[in-house]
Design a protein around this motif. Structure first.
Motif, short mmCIF file in Angstrom:
data_model
loop_
_atom_site.label_atom_id
_atom_site.label_comp_id
_atom_site.label_asym_id
_atom_site.label_seq_id
_atom_site.Cartn_x
_atom_site.Cartn_y
_atom_site.Cartn_z
N SER A 2 77.68 -23.23 35.39
CA SER A 2 77.14 -24.18 34.32
C SER A 2 78.33 -25.33 33.95
CB SER A 2 76.77 -23.52 32.90
OG SER A 2 77.94 -23.25 32.37
N ASP A 4 79.58 -26.02 31.41
CA ASP A 4 80.45 -25.59 30.07
C ASP A 4 81.36 -24.65 30.98
OD1 ASP A 4 78.93 -26.82 28.29
OD2 ASP A 4 77.88 -25.00 27.52
N SER A 5 80.96 -23.86 31.99
CA SER A 5 82.02 -23.00 32.80
C SER A 5 83.04 -23.94 33.39
CB SER A 5 81.06 -22.21 33.62
OG SER A 5 80.22 -21.12 32.89
#
Length: 72
Positions: A2, A4-5
């Motif tokens: 993702s 965010d990751s």
């Protein structure tokens, strides 16, 4: 992985001037530069740094491919 990751991993790698982004296959690609006396030491250091950053971000998994570029 993702967005965010990717962001969390980027932040975790900043302390070692590392970088993260997608590879040609779309999977994560981590770039780390280390100073070492030989190739084995460089590989050990790079893998340790990458593993620590991944754990810090709670990202699990084993790299499918590891490559090393040697600069003299």
């Amino acid at each position: 992985m993702s967005p965010d990751s990717y962001a969390a991993l980027f932040i975790a790698l900043q302390k070692v001037n590392g970088g993260v982004g997608p590879s040609a296959s779309g999977k994560p690609s981590v770039r780390i530069t280390v100073t070492a006396n030989d190739l084995a030491e460089a590989c050990d250091a790079g893998l340790r740094i990458a593993a620590e950053a991944l754990m810090e971000c709670s990202i699990t998994g084993v790299p499918e491919h590891v490559s090393v570029t040697l600069s003299l």
